[in-house]
Design an enzyme around this catalytic site. Structure first.
Site, mmCIF file in Angstrom:
data_model
loop_
_atom_site.group_PDB
_atom_site.id
_atom_site.type_symbol
_atom_site.label_atom_id
_atom_site.label_comp_id
_atom_site.label_asym_id
_atom_site.label_seq_id
_atom_site.Cartn_x
_atom_site.Cartn_y
_atom_site.Cartn_z
ATOM 1 N N LYS A 24 21.190 23.768 -13.511
ATOM 2 C CA LYS A 24 21.724 24.156 -12.332
ATOM 3 C C LYS A 24 22.983 23.714 -12.019
ATOM 4 O O LYS A 24 23.993 24.487 -11.610
ATOM 5 C CB LYS A 24 20.786 24.068 -11.413
ATOM 6 C CG LYS A 24 20.967 24.615 -9.919
ATOM 7 C CD LYS A 24 19.691 24.467 -9.067
ATOM 8 C CE LYS A 24 19.404 23.476 -8.387
ATOM 9 N NZ LYS A 24 20.242 23.201 -7.070
ATOM 10 N N ARG A 29 29.206 25.093 -11.705
ATOM 11 C CA ARG A 29 30.454 24.865 -12.298
ATOM 12 C C ARG A 29 31.179 25.652 -13.118
ATOM 13 O O ARG A 29 32.417 25.959 -13.175
ATOM 14 C CB ARG A 29 30.585 23.491 -12.415
ATOM 15 C CG ARG A 29 30.230 22.319 -11.426
ATOM 16 C CD ARG A 29 29.821 20.773 -11.730
ATOM 17 N NE ARG A 29 29.693 20.180 -10.707
ATOM 18 C CZ ARG A 29 28.607 19.888 -9.971
ATOM 19 N NH1 ARG A 29 27.633 20.802 -9.927
ATOM 20 N NH2 ARG A 29 28.626 18.927 -9.019
ATOM 21 N N ARG A 124 20.984 21.304 6.869
ATOM 22 C CA ARG A 124 21.451 20.157 5.884
ATOM 23 C C ARG A 124 22.949 19.824 6.469
ATOM 24 O O ARG A 124 23.642 20.572 6.899
ATOM 25 C CB ARG A 124 21.453 20.752 4.741
ATOM 26 C CG ARG A 124 19.978 21.023 4.269
ATOM 27 C CD ARG A 124 19.972 21.140 2.790
ATOM 28 N NE ARG A 124 20.329 20.239 1.960
ATOM 29 C CZ ARG A 124 20.396 20.230 0.534
ATOM 30 N NH1 ARG A 124 20.103 21.477 -0.020
ATOM 31 N NH2 ARG A 124 20.884 19.161 -0.322
ATOM 32 N N GLN A 169 28.513 16.653 -4.988
ATOM 33 C CA GLN A 169 28.626 18.057 -4.222
ATOM 34 C C GLN A 169 30.001 17.504 -3.313
ATOM 35 O O GLN A 169 30.928 18.012 -3.104
ATOM 36 C CB GLN A 169 27.614 18.376 -3.147
ATOM 37 C CG GLN A 169 26.475 18.557 -4.097
ATOM 38 C CD GLN A 169 25.338 19.229 -3.008
ATOM 39 O OE1 GLN A 169 25.181 18.672 -2.003
ATOM 40 N NE2 GLN A 169 24.100 19.914 -3.758
ATOM 41 N N ASP A 319 17.517 14.040 -7.967
ATOM 42 C CA ASP A 319 16.651 15.146 -7.643
ATOM 43 C C ASP A 319 15.030 14.779 -8.498
ATOM 44 O O ASP A 319 14.204 15.586 -8.330
ATOM 45 C CB ASP A 319 17.212 16.256 -8.419
ATOM 46 C CG ASP A 319 18.444 16.675 -7.697
ATOM 47 O OD1 ASP A 319 18.457 16.530 -6.407
ATOM 48 O OD2 ASP A 319 19.318 17.410 -8.269
ATOM 49 N N ARG A 350 12.447 14.694 1.887
ATOM 50 C CA ARG A 350 11.700 14.403 0.676
ATOM 51 C C ARG A 350 10.993 13.022 0.987
ATOM 52 O O ARG A 350 10.039 12.938 0.234
ATOM 53 C CB ARG A 350 12.469 14.369 -0.517
ATOM 54 C CG ARG A 350 12.806 15.884 -0.902
ATOM 55 C CD ARG A 350 13.386 15.891 -2.375
ATOM 56 N NE ARG A 350 13.753 17.431 -2.618
ATOM 57 C CZ ARG A 350 14.645 17.792 -3.401
ATOM 58 N NH1 ARG A 350 15.333 17.170 -4.030
ATOM 59 N NH2 ARG A 350 14.725 19.217 -3.718
ATOM 60 N N ARG A 393 11.683 21.377 -5.534
ATOM 61 C CA ARG A 393 11.150 20.312 -6.465
ATOM 62 C C ARG A 393 9.989 19.818 -5.982
ATOM 63 O O ARG A 393 9.199 19.002 -6.426
ATOM 64 C CB ARG A 393 12.192 19.277 -6.351
ATOM 65 C CG ARG A 393 13.591 19.863 -6.785
ATOM 66 C CD ARG A 393 14.591 18.743 -7.479
ATOM 67 N NE ARG A 393 15.868 19.286 -7.500
ATOM 68 C CZ ARG A 393 16.377 20.274 -8.921
ATOM 69 N NH1 ARG A 393 15.397 20.237 -9.673
ATOM 70 N NH2 ARG A 393 17.483 20.532 -8.832
HETATM 71 C C1 S3P Z 1 24.278 18.195 -7.025
HETATM 72 C C2 S3P Z 1 24.578 17.139 -6.508
HETATM 73 C C3 S3P Z 1 23.302 16.423 -6.089
HETATM 74 C C4 S3P Z 1 21.860 17.093 -6.171
HETATM 75 C C5 S3P Z 1 22.011 18.627 -6.008
HETATM 76 C C6 S3P Z 1 22.996 19.068 -6.827
HETATM 77 C C7 S3P Z 1 25.463 18.934 -7.692
HETATM 78 O O1 S3P Z 1 23.383 16.473 -4.552
HETATM 79 O O2 S3P Z 1 20.877 16.427 -5.450
HETATM 80 O O3 S3P Z 1 20.691 19.002 -6.421
HETATM 81 O O4 S3P Z 1 25.402 19.834 -8.315
HETATM 82 O O5 S3P Z 1 26.740 18.562 -7.493
HETATM 83 P P1 S3P Z 1 24.213 15.218 -3.859
HETATM 84 O O6 S3P Z 1 25.839 15.165 -4.389
HETATM 85 O O7 S3P Z 1 24.353 15.642 -2.386
HETATM 86 O O8 S3P Z 1 23.613 13.942 -4.133
#
Ligand code: S3P
Length: 433
Positions: A24, A29, A124, A169, A319, A350, A393
């Protein structure tokens, strides 16, 4: 369609071979960086989970064309670039990755938009990206640092940013903002979070520097022309994790999961499997579009050792914590998760949702502000109904728990698995004997 799934114990184990669906994070990206090549490229093995479809639809609204040439392969055509004539509303649905990464990109574009999302995404926190983007000069109006986000694209300036959290992220949002600026933007993290953005940008020939100094690990980017190369996406270790744990805890199981991404920033689960002394092996290691991949074999393990998850390990398995909590219920002793307070900001809180549902099932667990302690050696013998809180999840973790519950149980809101893994039940059924 009925959104309550009734489950029952699995007697004869999981056996056979499956190919896990595309990653995913890498799919988001591939779409976003692919859309910045201003060309036609082929993306092979794209995730069709709802989150990635949200990113694809948003790019389409902004002028990117696409055509699926087979189930998971598509041609992405961004020759006309990204544009919008007037302020557009763009729906991220459940996808935090779409909202955060695209905020970084759109802050430096020459159009205005409003990013919206579903009930879970609206709760969020977005301050983690709004604050550093504002330091770069971004114009973002929010609802108290939550969605909707109204972004007026503008010319950004470069910064050096020390991220207070290890979040891919946040890092990727700033990388995307920095890619449009002549001067270098540098982002530091204390612990390296998943580095798929860095790997893909290097693969596409961007100006990117990666390093480490006294302040931590950093990535530095500046204005870059991306090469129009085809991108192939490996399977998602976060999806494989449900099958890996299921095979480890259900007697008589032995499975091989093909084509799983094993980028070291994502393989914390393998470190935990080593601690727990799970019987597993890594086969056929190779590289696919610069990402490491392999096949993973897992066998039922009778004597599972308790384990500890904390510190630098957290971003490498963030995750997977719900499904590793399921593994902990079968360990011979107490397992502990610490330093994972950001779990409270995921698709659900979670920590709370896992503690509540495990207590409901009669599993010994106690809550901590930053994690939980699970007693282990649990016999699960309760007919209950568990709520997924729109969290994919959790839904899949509860399903794996149900395979060792002596009673049948219900999982309500199960359809949310479509967020990342629409093929989940089909693949489970393929392995059931
Ligand atoms: C992700 C980064 C993670 C992850 C999310 C996907 C990403 O989040 O939990 O499911 O694709 O960059 P965080 O960067 O907030 O930890």
């Amino acid at each position: 369609m009925d959104n309550i799934l009734k489950t029952e114990k699995l007697i004869n184990g999981l056996r056979g071979e499956i190919t896990i669906p595309p990653d995913k994070s890498i799919s988001h990206r591939a779409l976003i960086f692919g859309a910045l090549t201003n060309s036609k490229i082929k993306i092979k093995n794209l995730s069709k989970g709802e989150d990635c479809v949200s990113t694809l639809k948003i790019l389409e609204t902004l002028g990117v064309k696409y055509e699926f040439i087979s189930e998971h392969d598509l041609i992405l055509d961004s020759s006309k670039g990204l544009s919008a004539e007037k302020k557009v509303t763009l729906n991220c649905n459940n996808s935090g990755t779409s909202a955060r990464l695209l905020s970084g990109l759109f802050s430096g574009c020459d159009f205005s938009c409003v990013l919206v999302g579903d009930d879970s995404l609206q709760k969020r926190p977005m301050k983690r990206i709004i604050a550093p983007l504002e330091l770069m000069g971004a114009k973002i109006k929010s609802n108290d640092n939550k969605l909707p986000l109204e972004i007026t694209g503008t010319k950004l300036k470069s910064i050096t940013y020390h991220s207070p959290i290890a979040s891919a992220q946040v890092k990727s949002a700033l990388i995307l903002a920095g890619l449009g600026i002549d001067e270098p933007t540098r982002i530091y993290e204390k612990t390296l979070s998943r580095n798929h953005s860095e790997v893909m940008l290097s693969y596409l020939g961007a100006s990117i520097k990666i390093g480490q100094d006294k302040d931590g690990c950093f990535v530095e980017v500046k204005k870059s022309k991306l090469m129009p190369k085809d991108i192939e996406i490996v399977g998602d270790i976060s999806s494989a994790a449900f099958f890996m744990v299921a095979a480890a805890i259900v007697p008589n199981s032995e499975i091989i999961i093909k084509n799983v991404g094993i980028n070291p920033t994502r393989t914390g689960i393998l470190d935990v499997f080593k601690q727990a002394e799970i019987d597993f092996s890594i086969l056929n290691e190779r590289k696919v579009s610069a990402e490491l991949a392999a096949d993973i074999k897992v066998k039922y393990t009778k004597n599972i050792k308790p384990f500890e998850i904390k510190g630098d390990l957290i971003p490498r398995l963030i995750d997977e914590i719900p499904i590793l909590a399921v593994l902990a219920t079968q360990a011979q002793g107490k397992s502990v998760v610490s330093d994972a307070q950001d779990l409270r900001n995921k698709e659900s809180d979670r920590i709370k949702t896992i503690v509540d549902s495990f207590l409901n099932l009669g599993i010994g667990i106690s809550e901590k502000p930053d994690g939980f302690i699970i007693n282990g050696s649990s016999q699960i013998n309760k007919m209950v109904s568990l709520e997924t809180h729109l969290d994919h999840r959790l839904a899949m973790s509860y399903y794996v728990l149900s395979l060792i519950n002596n009673q049948s149980m219900e999982i309500s809101g199960f359809n949310c698995v479509n967020t990342s893994f629409p093929e989940f039940l089909k693949l489970m059924n393929k392995l059931k004997k």
